[in-house]
Design an enzyme around this catalytic site. Structure first.
Site, short mmCIF file in Angstrom:
data_model
loop_
_atom_site.label_atom_id
_atom_site.label_comp_id
_atom_site.label_asym_id
_atom_site.label_seq_id
_atom_site.Cartn_x
_atom_site.Cartn_y
_atom_site.Cartn_z
N HIS A 139 50.70 -32.94 -76.82
CA HIS A 139 50.72 -33.74 -75.58
C HIS A 139 50.50 -32.74 -74.46
CE1 HIS A 139 52.91 -36.46 -72.50
NE2 HIS A 139 51.53 -36.65 -72.33
N GLU A 151 53.59 -30.43 -74.91
CA GLU A 151 54.64 -30.94 -75.94
C GLU A 151 54.11 -31.19 -77.41
OE1 GLU A 151 55.77 -34.95 -74.57
OE2 GLU A 151 58.03 -34.52 -74.57
N ASN A 189 57.70 -38.21 -71.05
CA ASN A 189 57.59 -39.54 -70.49
C ASN A 189 59.13 -40.23 -70.37
OD1 ASN A 189 55.06 -39.52 -69.06
ND2 ASN A 189 54.05 -39.44 -71.09
N1 CAA Z 1 41.96 -29.32 -62.16
C1 CAA Z 1 41.97 -27.93 -62.14
N2 CAA Z 1 42.86 -27.39 -61.13
C2 CAA Z 1 43.41 -27.82 -60.33
C3 CAA Z 1 43.52 -29.26 -60.43
C4 CAA Z 1 42.73 -29.99 -61.32
N3 CAA Z 1 42.73 -31.13 -61.52
N4 CAA Z 1 44.36 -29.68 -59.31
C5 CAA Z 1 44.72 -28.62 -58.88
N5 CAA Z 1 44.27 -27.51 -59.40
C6 CAA Z 1 44.54 -26.01 -58.90
C7 CAA Z 1 43.88 -25.79 -57.48
O1 CAA Z 1 42.72 -25.48 -57.78
C8 CAA Z 1 44.91 -24.66 -57.02
O2 CAA Z 1 44.37 -23.44 -57.73
P1 CAA Z 1 43.92 -22.36 -56.90
O3 CAA Z 1 44.19 -22.56 -55.22
O4 CAA Z 1 44.85 -20.96 -57.44
O5 CAA Z 1 42.35 -22.27 -57.19
C9 CAA Z 1 46.19 -24.87 -57.67
O6 CAA Z 1 46.04 -25.93 -58.84
C10 CAA Z 1 47.15 -25.55 -56.81
O7 CAA Z 1 46.46 -26.66 -56.14
P2 CAA Z 1 46.59 -27.33 -54.45
O8 CAA Z 1 47.01 -26.00 -53.97
O9 CAA Z 1 45.48 -27.89 -54.18
O10 CAA Z 1 47.91 -28.24 -54.51
P3 CAA Z 1 49.43 -27.96 -55.27
O11 CAA Z 1 50.07 -26.91 -54.89
O12 CAA Z 1 50.05 -29.19 -54.75
O13 CAA Z 1 49.28 -28.16 -56.82
C11 CAA Z 1 49.31 -29.57 -58.85
C12 CAA Z 1 48.73 -29.18 -57.49
C13 CAA Z 1 49.12 -28.54 -59.78
C14 CAA Z 1 48.77 -30.84 -59.22
C15 CAA Z 1 50.68 -29.80 -58.22
O14 CAA Z 1 50.81 -30.85 -57.15
C16 CAA Z 1 51.63 -30.37 -59.31
O15 CAA Z 1 52.19 -29.49 -60.18
N6 CAA Z 1 51.99 -31.60 -59.40
C17 CAA Z 1 52.68 -32.13 -60.48
C18 CAA Z 1 51.86 -32.28 -61.50
C19 CAA Z 1 52.57 -33.20 -62.82
O16 CAA Z 1 53.47 -33.51 -62.61
N7 CAA Z 1 51.98 -33.43 -63.85
C20 CAA Z 1 52.57 -33.85 -64.87
C21 CAA Z 1 51.95 -35.34 -64.91
S1 CAA Z 1 52.69 -36.44 -66.07
C22 CAA Z 1 51.25 -36.09 -67.40
O17 CAA Z 1 50.46 -35.39 -67.33
C23 CAA Z 1 51.67 -36.42 -68.65
C24 CAA Z 1 51.77 -37.94 -68.83
O18 CAA Z 1 52.13 -38.25 -70.21
C25 CAA Z 1 51.87 -39.02 -67.97
#
Ligand code: CAA
Length: 282
Positions: A139, A151, A189
């Site tokens: 995961h 995971e 989750n």
């Molecule tokens: N793909 C690739 N890179 C990405 C991206 C994407 N979709 N979104 C953001 N990034 C990169 C950005 O390019 C940036 O890198 P650089 O600036 O070094 O090039 C870096 O991540 C940080 O992005 P931002 O500055 O635009 O914004 P941020 O600091 O808020 O980071 C984030 C974005 C990493 C998404 C952050 O907001 C975060 O960690 N959010 C929480 C994410 C989370 O909880 N994920 C788990 C979701 S649950 C899941 O996935 C499981 C499930 O089963 C539901």
């Protein structure tokens, strides 16, 4: 020895998984049902790699080498010479079981069959194959190229040898593996979704505004996103689906989905992907 990987599904998760596998040096077969889906996934990968080049994290040659390691597949028969399949198709048990049944007949005897499911029971998917000991959950978190965790979920029959091979591969992908047993919602989750659901209840009951709820968790708990923003990012339909799985799987009312979540999903307010969830997106 894992050398060749098939990833099924070129959507948000599948394309991210294909990217990190290719970056780690694996030959990747990226499978989807239509060429346009593959091309959309490859487009996202290319965009991510271009940003890495612009930021000086990769050279243009390295970017090209990663892209060259990814080949298109529109047929599950292409699993006939891979060492592992990582399935990231839609979250639907019938569809996953059908894919795993076909893969079981096509993939080499030694091949591991992994699923990126976020909440469906690994054991139930494994049960339709003749190799349940080689079926496992892998995961990844969204966005896959950024998030460090994988995971790894052991089905009831998964062997230690298969677990170890997947754990080693995860480390090679520059991710951190965490071992989890097969119970509804696994760990990620089981903890994340009730938190999001509770944030929705707080909004529903008028305890605070959506912005205030998100600010509390962002600035008070150092979460990168508030729970309502995160719910929009994940997709409200996915959040509801996972809450239903927890509710049904444990039979415990503490996992009941908030009526406001149901209402938003019924309205088609699915979050970022539909342009509107708790927030509005352009
Ligand atoms: N793909 C690739 N890179 C990405 C991206 C994407 N979709 N979104 C953001 N990034 C990169 C950005 O390019 C940036 O890198 P650089 O600036 O070094 O090039 C870096 O991540 C940080 O992005 P931002 O500055 O635009 O914004 P941020 O600091 O808020 O980071 C984030 C974005 C990493 C998404 C952050 O907001 C975060 O960690 N959010 C929480 C994410 C989370 O909880 N994920 C788990 C979701 S649950 C899941 O996935 C499981 C499930 O089963 C539901």
């Amino acid at each position: 020895m894992i050398q060749k990987v098939m990833v099924i599904g070129a959507g948000q998760m599948g394309s991210g998984i294909a990217q990190v596998c290719a970056q780690a040096g694996y030959a990747v077969v990226l499978n989807d049902m239509k060429q346009e889906f593959f091309e959309r996934g490859l487009g996202v990968i290319t965009k991510n790699l271009t940003r890495d080049v612009e930021k000086g994290r990769k050279t243009e040659e390295e970017k090209q080498a990663v892209l060259e390691r990814i080949t298109m597949s529109l047929d599950l028969q292409d699993a006939s010479d891979v060492d592992i399949v990582i399935e990231a198709a839609v979250e639907n048990m019938e569809i996953k079981q059908s894919i795993f049944k076909q893969l079981d007949a096509i993939a080499p005897k030694h091949a591991i069959l992994a699923t990126n499911t976020s909440s469906l029971p690994i054991t139930e998917i494994a049960a339709v194959t003749t190799r349940p000991e080689q079926v496992i959950g892998m995961h990844f978190m969204n966005p896959v190229p950024v998030m460090k965790l994988v995971e790894i979920i052991r089905g009831l029959a998964t062997t230690d040898e298969v677990y170890k091979a997947v754990e080693d591969m995860t480390v090679k992908l520059a991710k951190t593996p965490v071992e989890v047993n097969d119970f509804p919602g696994f760990i990620s989750n089981r903890i994340l979704m009730p938190m999001i659901n509770e944030a929705i209840y707080a909004l529903y009951e008028g305890v605070a505004t959506k912005e205030a709820i998100d600010d509390v968790m962002k600035m008070g708990m150092n979460h990168p996103m508030g729970p309502l923003t995160l719910a929009d990012f994940i997709g409200l339909d996915t959040c509801l689906y996972i809450m239903e799985i927890l509710h049904e799987g444990f039979g415990d009312s503490k996992y009941r989905p908030c009526p406001l979540l149901r209402k938003y999903v019924a309205a088609g307010w699915l979050g970022k992907k539909s342009g509107r969830g708790f927030y509005v997106y352009n």
